[in-house]
Design an enzyme around this catalytic site. Structure first.
Site, mmCIF file in Angstrom:
data_model
loop_
_atom_site.group_PDB
_atom_site.id
_atom_site.type_symbol
_atom_site.label_atom_id
_atom_site.label_comp_id
_atom_site.label_asym_id
_atom_site.label_seq_id
_atom_site.Cartn_x
_atom_site.Cartn_y
_atom_site.Cartn_z
ATOM 1 C CB SER A 154 -0.856 -0.019 1.271
ATOM 2 O OG SER A 154 -1.402 1.246 1.525
ATOM 3 C CE1 TYR A 172 -3.266 -2.569 5.573
ATOM 4 C CE2 TYR A 172 -2.982 -0.187 5.502
ATOM 5 C CZ TYR A 172 -3.159 -1.389 4.847
ATOM 6 O OH TYR A 172 -3.216 -1.416 3.477
ATOM 7 C CE LYS A 221 -0.933 -4.592 3.301
ATOM 8 N NZ LYS A 221 -1.159 -5.916 2.720
HETATM 9 C C1 UD1 Z 1 -7.159 4.262 3.711
HETATM 10 C C2 UD1 Z 1 -5.995 4.012 4.604
HETATM 11 C C3 UD1 Z 1 -4.911 3.335 3.819
HETATM 12 C C4 UD1 Z 1 -5.416 2.015 3.290
HETATM 13 C C5 UD1 Z 1 -6.651 2.268 2.444
HETATM 14 C C6 UD1 Z 1 -7.263 0.938 2.125
HETATM 15 C C7 UD1 Z 1 -6.072 5.733 6.353
HETATM 16 C C8 UD1 Z 1 -5.380 6.900 6.923
HETATM 17 N N1 UD1 Z 1 -5.533 5.245 5.214
HETATM 18 O O1 UD1 Z 1 -6.733 5.170 2.701
HETATM 19 O O2 UD1 Z 1 -3.806 3.110 4.645
HETATM 20 O O3 UD1 Z 1 -4.429 1.381 2.506
HETATM 21 O O4 UD1 Z 1 -7.617 3.046 3.155
HETATM 22 O O5 UD1 Z 1 -8.266 1.084 1.191
HETATM 23 O O6 UD1 Z 1 -7.036 5.254 6.872
HETATM 24 N N2 UD1 Z 1 -13.167 10.619 3.438
HETATM 25 C C9 UD1 Z 1 -14.185 11.513 3.722
HETATM 26 N N3 UD1 Z 1 -15.372 11.023 4.187
HETATM 27 C C10 UD1 Z 1 -15.598 9.684 4.363
HETATM 28 C C11 UD1 Z 1 -14.558 8.768 4.071
HETATM 29 C C12 UD1 Z 1 -13.340 9.276 3.617
HETATM 30 O O7 UD1 Z 1 -14.020 12.736 3.572
HETATM 31 O O8 UD1 Z 1 -16.703 9.311 4.794
HETATM 32 C C13 UD1 Z 1 -11.886 11.135 2.923
HETATM 33 C C14 UD1 Z 1 -10.685 10.784 3.786
HETATM 34 O O9 UD1 Z 1 -10.481 11.728 4.795
HETATM 35 C C15 UD1 Z 1 -9.575 10.808 2.726
HETATM 36 C C16 UD1 Z 1 -10.266 10.363 1.432
HETATM 37 O O10 UD1 Z 1 -11.672 10.531 1.676
HETATM 38 O O11 UD1 Z 1 -9.116 12.112 2.537
HETATM 39 C C17 UD1 Z 1 -10.010 8.915 1.103
HETATM 40 O O12 UD1 Z 1 -10.271 8.140 2.272
HETATM 41 P P1 UD1 Z 1 -10.281 6.558 2.268
HETATM 42 O O13 UD1 Z 1 -11.136 6.060 1.160
HETATM 43 O O14 UD1 Z 1 -10.588 6.101 3.661
HETATM 44 O O15 UD1 Z 1 -8.796 6.168 1.855
HETATM 45 P P2 UD1 Z 1 -7.399 6.563 2.511
HETATM 46 O O16 UD1 Z 1 -7.543 7.245 3.798
HETATM 47 O O17 UD1 Z 1 -6.619 7.298 1.476
#
Ligand code: UD1
Length: 339
Positions: free
Chosen positions: A126, A151, A155
Site C-alpha cells: 500500500s 496496519y 506492510k
Molecule cells: C485508507 C488508509 C490506507 C489504506 C486504504 C485501504 C487511512 C489513513 N488510510 O486510505 O492506509 O491502505 O484506506 O483502502 O485510513 N473521506 C471523507 N469522508 C468519508 C470517508 C473518507 O471525507 O466518509 C476522505 C478521507 O479523509 C480521505 C479520502 O476521503 O481524505 C479517502 O479516504 P479513504 O477512502 O478512507 O482512503 P485513505 O484514507 O486514502
C-alpha cells in the site's frame, strides 16, 4: 495454462484479479476465509468467467491448511498474496490481530512456496508505506517513513521480509505492488466492494449514501492546504489495478531472483470534493454532503508517479475516475436489489 494461487481471492481486489487472470489465460486457485468477504463473490466470478473458480476455504495463518492446498496443486507456478486485514483504525485498537494475520500469513506463504519450489510472487502492499511524502508525485525510491498505524507497519515488515528472503539467495522473484486508492467495480456489475458494517473508505460511503443506506456523507476536513481544502488521493479503478497484477506476474517469470516495488495509481491527484462532484455528475444523483472535522491520521495529499510501472511492467491505467464511479454505483444498485 499456468496455475496461480490467489490468497484473498474472494476479496475486493482479489476477485477482480481472478477475473483478469482468467482472461489472460491463467488458472487461478483461490484461498479465502471470508473474514472480510462473502461466498456470493464466487458466484459473481463464475457468472463473469463462465465457470466456477477453484476454491479452498481457509486461513493462510494455518500452515497445515496451506500445506494441504499446495500439495493438491503441484502444478502451481506462482502466488498473488492478498489475504490480509486493512482497516487502519482497527489495527490501532487491536494490533496483534494485524501482526498475527498480515505477517504470519506471509511467513507461511513464503515457507510453503519455498518448500514447493514456487518462485513467482506478487505481494499486495500500500502507498501507506510512504506516510506523507515530501515530494509529489511519490516515486518508489521515496523515503519510507515510520508507519502511522500497525496496519501500515505490517506492510513495511512484509515488504522487508520478501527482500530479506531474496537477499538470502532463495530463488524467488517478487513484485511488491503499492496500491494507491482502489475504487470502482467490474463493469458487469457482478463483483465489487463488499464492506462489512459501516464503510471506512470514501467511495463505498458515497455509494451507500446515494442508495439511502447511510444518512449523509461527511467530508473529513475542508481546511487542508489544497486547492479546494479537501484531501487529495490517487483513485485507481480496481480493474486497472487487477490488470497490474497480471503484468507483475509476467515480469516475475522473466526476471528470476529479482524483487521490485511499483506504485499502482493513475498519477493524478483528485480531491474528496472532486470525487463527490464527479459521482454526482456521472450518475445524476445529488448527495447530502456536510463538512466535518479532519480524520485522525489522514495525510493531506498523496498521488503516485506511475513512470516505473509504465516503463518496467508495461502497464498503465485505461479507465477514468468517472468510469470507476459509474461502475461503483452500478454495483451498489445491484447489491441493493439482492437485499
Ligand atoms: C485508507 C488508509 C490506507 C489504506 C486504504 C485501504 C487511512 C489513513 N488510510 O486510505 O492506509 O491502505 O484506506 O483502502 O485510513 N473521506 C471523507 N469522508 C468519508 C470517508 C473518507 O471525507 O466518509 C476522505 C478521507 O479523509 C480521505 C479520502 O476521503 O481524505 C479517502 O479516504 P479513504 O477512502 O478512507 O482512503 P485513505 O484514507 O486514502
Amino acid at each position: 495454462m499456468k496455475s496461480i494461487l490467489v490468497t484473498g481471492g474472494a476479496g475486493f481486489i482479489g476477485s477482480h484479479t481472478v477475473v483478469e487472470l482468467h482472461h489472460a489465460g491463467y488458472l487461478p486457485i483461490i484461498i479465502d476465509d471470508f473474514s472480510n468477504s462473502h461466498p456470493k463473490v464466487l458466484e459473481g466470478i463464475e457468472e463473469i468467467i463462465g465457470q466456477a473458480p477453484i476454491f479452498y476455504e481457509g486461513d493462510c495463518k494455518n500452515p497445515i491448511f496451506l500445506r494441504s492446498v499446495l500439495d493438491q496443486h503441484p502444478e502451481l507456478e506462482g502466488c498473488i498474496h492478498f489475504a490480509a486485514f486493512k482497516a487502519v483504525g482497527e489495527s490501532v485498537e487491536n494490533p496483534l490481530k494485524y501482526y498475527h494475520n498480515n505477517i504470519g500469513s506471509l511467513a507461511n506463504i513464503l515457507s510453503e512456496m519455498n518448500r514447493k519450489e514456487i518462485h513467482q510472487l506478487v505481494f499486495s502492499s500500500s502507498c501507506t508505506v510512504y506516510g506523507q511524502p515530501t515530494k509529489l508525485p511519490v516515486e518508489e525510491g521515496a523515503n519510507i517513513h515510520s508507519a502511522n498505524s500497525p496496519y501500515g507497519y505490517t506492510k513495511q515488515v512484509c515488504e522487508q521480509m520478501i527482500r530479506d528472503l531474496q537477499s538470502s539467495g532463495t530463488p524467488i522473484s517478487s513484485v511488491i505492488l503499492r496500491y494507491f486508492n482502489p475504487i470502482g467495480a467490474h463493469s458487469s456489475g457482478k463483483i465489487g466492494e463488499l464492506p462489512l458494517g459501516t464503510p471506512d473508505n470514501l467511495v463505498p460511503f458515497i455509494t451507500q449514501s446515494a442508495a439511502g443506506i447511510r444518512g449523509g456523507l461527511t467530508i473529513f476536513g475542508s481546511d487542508y492546504s489544497t486547492p479546494d481544502g479537501t484531501c487529495i488521493r490517487d483513485y485507481i479503478h480496481v480493474v486497472d489495478l487487477a490488470k497490474a497484477h497480471v503484468s507483475a506476474l509476467k515480469w516475475t517469470s522473466k526476471n528470476p531472483s529479482k524483487c521490485e516495488a511499483f506504485n499502482i495509481g493513475t498519477g493524478e491527484g483528485k480531491s474528496v470534493r472532486e470525487v463527490i462532484d464527479t459521482f454526482q455528475k456521472v450518475n445524476g444523483i445529488e448527495l447530502n454532503v456536510k463538512l466535518g472535522e479532519r480524520r485522525l491520521g489522514d495525510v493531506e495529499q498523496i498521488y503516485a508517479s506511475g513512470e516505473k510501472a509504465r516503463q518496467v511492467l508495461n502497464w498503465e491505467p485505461e479507465l477514468s475516475l468517472a468510469d470507476a464511479l459509474a461502475d461503483a454505483w452500478c454495483w451498489q444498485q445491484n447489491l441493493s436489489l439482492q437485499e
